[in-house]
Design an enzyme around this catalytic site. Sequence first.
Site, PDB file in Angstrom:
ATOM      1  N   CYS A  33     -10.387   1.882  -7.845  1.00  0.00           N
ATOM      2  CA  CYS A  33      -9.484   2.243  -6.748  1.00  0.00           C
ATOM      3  C   CYS A  33      -9.503   1.085  -5.776  1.00  0.00           C
ATOM      4  CB  CYS A  33     -10.024   3.508  -6.083  1.00  0.00           C
ATOM      5  SG  CYS A  33      -9.113   4.002  -4.600  1.00  0.00           S
TER       6      CYS A  33
ATOM      7  N   ASP B 213      -2.595   5.741  -3.045  1.00  0.00           N
ATOM      8  CA  ASP B 213      -2.984   6.706  -2.012  1.00  0.00           C
ATOM      9  C   ASP B 213      -1.823   7.634  -1.690  1.00  0.00           C
ATOM     10  OD1 ASP B 213      -5.581   6.016  -1.664  1.00  0.00           O
ATOM     11  OD2 ASP B 213      -5.293   4.858   0.177  1.00  0.00           O
TER      12      ASP B 213
ATOM     13  N   ARG C 177      -9.811  -2.608   7.995  1.00  0.00           N
ATOM     14  CA  ARG C 177     -10.348  -1.248   8.125  1.00  0.00           C
ATOM     15  C   ARG C 177     -11.765  -1.288   8.722  1.00  0.00           C
ATOM     16  NH1 ARG C 177     -11.843   3.462   3.779  1.00  0.00           N
ATOM     17  NH2 ARG C 177     -10.700   5.132   4.758  1.00  0.00           N
TER      18      ARG C 177
ATOM     19  N   TRP D 174       0.853  -1.190   0.000  1.00  0.00           N
ATOM     20  CA  TRP D 174       0.000   0.000   0.000  1.00  0.00           C
ATOM     21  C   TRP D 174       0.893   1.245   0.000  1.00  0.00           C
ATOM     22  CZ3 TRP D 174      -0.226   3.782   3.898  1.00  0.00           C
ATOM     23  CH2 TRP D 174      -1.187   4.776   3.670  1.00  0.00           C
TER      24      TRP D 174
ATOM     25  N   TRP E 297     -14.851   3.922  -7.783  1.00  0.00           N
ATOM     26  CA  TRP E 297     -15.270   2.627  -7.212  1.00  0.00           C
ATOM     27  C   TRP E 297     -14.106   2.079  -6.401  1.00  0.00           C
ATOM     28  CZ3 TRP E 297     -18.977  -1.038 -10.050  1.00  0.00           C
ATOM     29  CH2 TRP E 297     -19.023  -2.293  -9.460  1.00  0.00           C
ATOM     30  N   ASP E 298     -14.262   2.121  -5.086  1.00  0.00           N
ATOM     31  CA  ASP E 298     -13.166   1.757  -4.200  1.00  0.00           C
ATOM     32  C   ASP E 298     -13.309   0.319  -3.705  1.00  0.00           C
ATOM     33  OD1 ASP E 298     -10.875   2.133  -2.701  1.00  0.00           O
ATOM     34  OD2 ASP E 298     -11.558   4.011  -1.809  1.00  0.00           O
ATOM     35  N   MET E 299     -12.264  -0.215  -3.118  1.00  0.00           N
ATOM     36  CA  MET E 299     -12.254  -1.584  -2.575  1.00  0.00           C
ATOM     37  C   MET E 299     -11.111  -1.633  -1.578  1.00  0.00           C
ATOM     38  SD  MET E 299     -11.332  -4.815  -2.338  1.00  0.00           S
ATOM     39  CE  MET E 299     -11.963  -6.447  -2.405  1.00  0.00           C
ATOM     40  N   ASN E 300     -11.444  -1.546  -0.280  1.00  0.00           N
ATOM     41  CA  ASN E 300     -10.405  -1.234   0.693  1.00  0.00           C
ATOM     42  C   ASN E 300      -9.963  -2.349   1.626  1.00  0.00           C
ATOM     43  OD1 ASN E 300      -9.660   1.454   0.045  1.00  0.00           O
ATOM     44  ND2 ASN E 300     -11.667   2.124   0.760  1.00  0.00           N
TER      45      ASN E 300
ATOM     46  N   ASP F 239     -16.062  12.271  -2.110  1.00  0.00           N
ATOM     47  CA  ASP F 239     -15.474  10.992  -1.703  1.00  0.00           C
ATOM     48  C   ASP F 239     -16.277  10.374  -0.564  1.00  0.00           C
ATOM     49  OD1 ASP F 239     -13.104   9.095  -0.709  1.00  0.00           O
ATOM     50  OD2 ASP F 239     -12.519   9.864  -2.666  1.00  0.00           O
ATOM     51  N   ASP F 240     -15.674   9.507   0.168  1.00  0.00           N
ATOM     52  CA  ASP F 240     -16.289   8.720   1.240  1.00  0.00           C
ATOM     53  C   ASP F 240     -17.068   9.604   2.229  1.00  0.00           C
ATOM     54  OD1 ASP F 240     -16.833   6.650   2.897  1.00  0.00           O
ATOM     55  OD2 ASP F 240     -14.750   6.113   3.319  1.00  0.00           O
TER      56      ASP F 240
HETATM   57  C1  GLA Z   1      -9.292   4.675   0.044  1.00  0.00           C
HETATM   58  C2  GLA Z   1      -9.004   5.454  -1.215  1.00  0.00           C
HETATM   59  C3  GLA Z   1      -8.911   6.928  -0.904  1.00  0.00           C
HETATM   60  C4  GLA Z   1     -10.207   7.384  -0.282  1.00  0.00           C
HETATM   61  C5  GLA Z   1     -10.530   6.548   0.953  1.00  0.00           C
HETATM   62  C6  GLA Z   1     -11.912   6.863   1.481  1.00  0.00           C
HETATM   63  O1  GLA Z   1      -8.214   4.709   0.907  1.00  0.00           O
HETATM   64  O2  GLA Z   1      -7.835   4.993  -1.820  1.00  0.00           O
HETATM   65  O3  GLA Z   1      -8.632   7.668  -2.059  1.00  0.00           O
HETATM   66  O4  GLA Z   1     -11.235   7.303  -1.222  1.00  0.00           O
HETATM   67  O5  GLA Z   1     -10.472   5.161   0.668  1.00  0.00           O
HETATM   68  O6  GLA Z   1     -12.248   6.090   2.564  1.00  0.00           O
END
Ligand code: GLA
Length: 739
Positions: free
Chosen positions: A526, A548, A443, A199, A477-480, A366-367
């Site tokens: 993302c 990030d 997370r 990361w 479209w995120d995936m964390n 964003d989020d």
């Molecule tokens: C991830 C993305 C960031 C942001 C956060 C929001 O870490 O990579 O750019 O969108 O989530 O929670």
Amino acid sequence: MIKYFETSKEFHLHNEEISYIMKILPNGHIGQIYFGSKVAVKEGYSDYIETAPRYMTSYVFEDDWYFSLEQIKQEYPVFGTTDYRSPAFRIEQPNGSNISDFTYKGHEIIKGKPSIPDLPATYLNDASEASTLRIDLYDNITDVKLELFYTIYKDINIVSRWSKFVNEGNQVQYLDKAMSMNLDLPESNYDMLQFSGAWSRERHVKERTLEQGIQSFGSMRGISSANHNPFFILKNHDTNEDVGNAYGFSLVYSGNFLGQVEVDTHDTTRVSLGIHPDGFKWQLKPEEEFNTPEAILSFSNSGLNKLSQNFHNLYNNHLIRGPWKNKVRPILINNWEATYFDYDEKDLLNIVETAKKVGVELFVLDDGWFGKRNNDDGGLGDWYTNKDKIPSGLDGLSEKVKELGMEFGIWIEPEMINKDSDLYKEHPEWVLETPNRNSSHGRNQFVLDFSNENVVNHIFKELYKTFKDADISYIKWDMNRSLTEVYSKHYTPEQQGEIYHRYVLGVYRLYEKMIEAFPNVLFESCSSGGARFDAGMLYYAPQAWTSDNNDAMERVKIQYGTSYGYPISSMGAHVSKTINAQLNRYIPIETRANVAFFGTFGYELDLNELSEEEIELTKLHIEFMKDYREVIQFGQFYRLKSPFEHNISSWMVTDDEYVIVGVYREINEVNAPFNRIKLKGLDPQAEYYGCTDKKAYSGSELMNIGLITTDGSSGLQRAGYHEASNDFDSRIFVFQKTT
Ligand code: GLA
């Protein structure tokens, strides 16, 4: 482009520059003869299938001391019968055996390129752009048919491959390995370049010399991952960016993968790439089929830049789809690093207003806009607008943003769920977890079971309801998190080895539904930055958040590494605030912009916090990007000097008219040497006008004598004599072709 020679049973795939030659072996399997620079298209390459009588080798035919699969270079090797290297696939049969014998039954040469059911794949704009060879093999005991597909592109040095297994018998078979490609090369004098990291440190260039035995990398995280990328290169020791032979291998897939190179003790190199066999076991019921993802093979005899350009060309023109395919990308501002979760509508509109004034085109929320999402403990899964934060709803907010003259974009993380959510209360069984075992979080969140169609359909319905009346032109479209304890209650115990792959298919299905419902939206994928930056994703989302890590000097490395396999148009790159959130250091705004130009460009900060001087610079940067983004995003990209090897690094792009060079110096030096950079890909006869120094240069001059990039660090830093020179310094040079 594809020729079959009946007498020798040889296949020769070729375009103007490359050849790929195979043959049907005496046992009916397919042998590999050659992949590389074009050779004469003629019959008679079978002697290159070499064998020798050797002790401790097993032979297929009685009274024959020559035909051993161990010695033969093959296309898609089976397990357990005279070849002791890693097989391309393995079928576990009802009697417990893993031995199979797939023999040639026929082939077809197809104009164009068939698609692969349910999977992303490169495509043609016109059937004349490529030809496909399908080789049909059959195993008489299992009654499984195996189809090997090979597509050769006419104008790009690419061969693409995938395999299809069809159960034509009446018993259930289990595929416990099914790679997308296998290539046996006759030598082992290669270096392997892989793109590994973590990361915020994605796709760093790692190089090693091949040694006998297996060297591999891959992902078991359910995503392609920040740790290793499903792309790698084999090159001769003397190959560099500009000269020499190199092979590139890329997987059009976003889940677990294995990239493996096995050098045997006779110095043959076996390359394979595909879904990681660990955690994979596919139940192939009668009449069912299984398709592997597509693997892309490229060859360059003109160094690594040309190899990368092959991939850039293929992905820009034959993988990325939709209205944004060939369009310059909007300059955006994203509120994440400006506000994190803490904002209301007024804060957002404040950002929008200032952004509009400096020329930004798209605002991305964003989020934190949905459910009870005020930190990362809750809310994921509840895709309705949080009216406490956004009283006018997404439709109201998007309208206001539009009125201020900007487009509106939004963040989602549809594959996830928090326990603190309404969705979890309703459907706790939708979490991907193993019964009676601990469920690990990442997370504070859990993964939804996207192998279950009902889950995918529900998430689509919710997103559609929330988005349909809003004026949305972009979705991030995120995936964390990575997957753990993968098990789906929706499938039988015998099918649990399918879940990793079915999860990825579910993600692709939701993407396809979203694209269908919102055809004009620009998607950016993302995964905590660049943890799912792969060719599979590019089929759905034309661009991806590269990392990030927005520290500009770190980004030089990340974007440089990413450029080996992926085009500039696909790399999300933003100017972030300083002191920067990731490395806590100061980097001048010019350098932050000079790095972000080589991507999609945007901002990840609150412009209201900039000084007047910085705002003026920002306006100039945005103007610059608007003038040149077509060249940067779709021109020919060249790596000039590696940040992994030098303090001063450089890259450039060029189209028919412009040349744009970026030069980046990490650390200031005392009394440094003079510095020049030799440009590439110019017309040697043409004249180029230097837009900065207003001087005329010839193409041959810039490529051979070089561009002077010496700055104030050469010699004494005397005020008035040289421009100032700092750490994290950078410069952009623009040339326009005049004749
Ligand atoms: C991830 C993305 C960031 C942001 C956060 C929001 O870490 O990579 O750019 O969108 O989530 O929670």
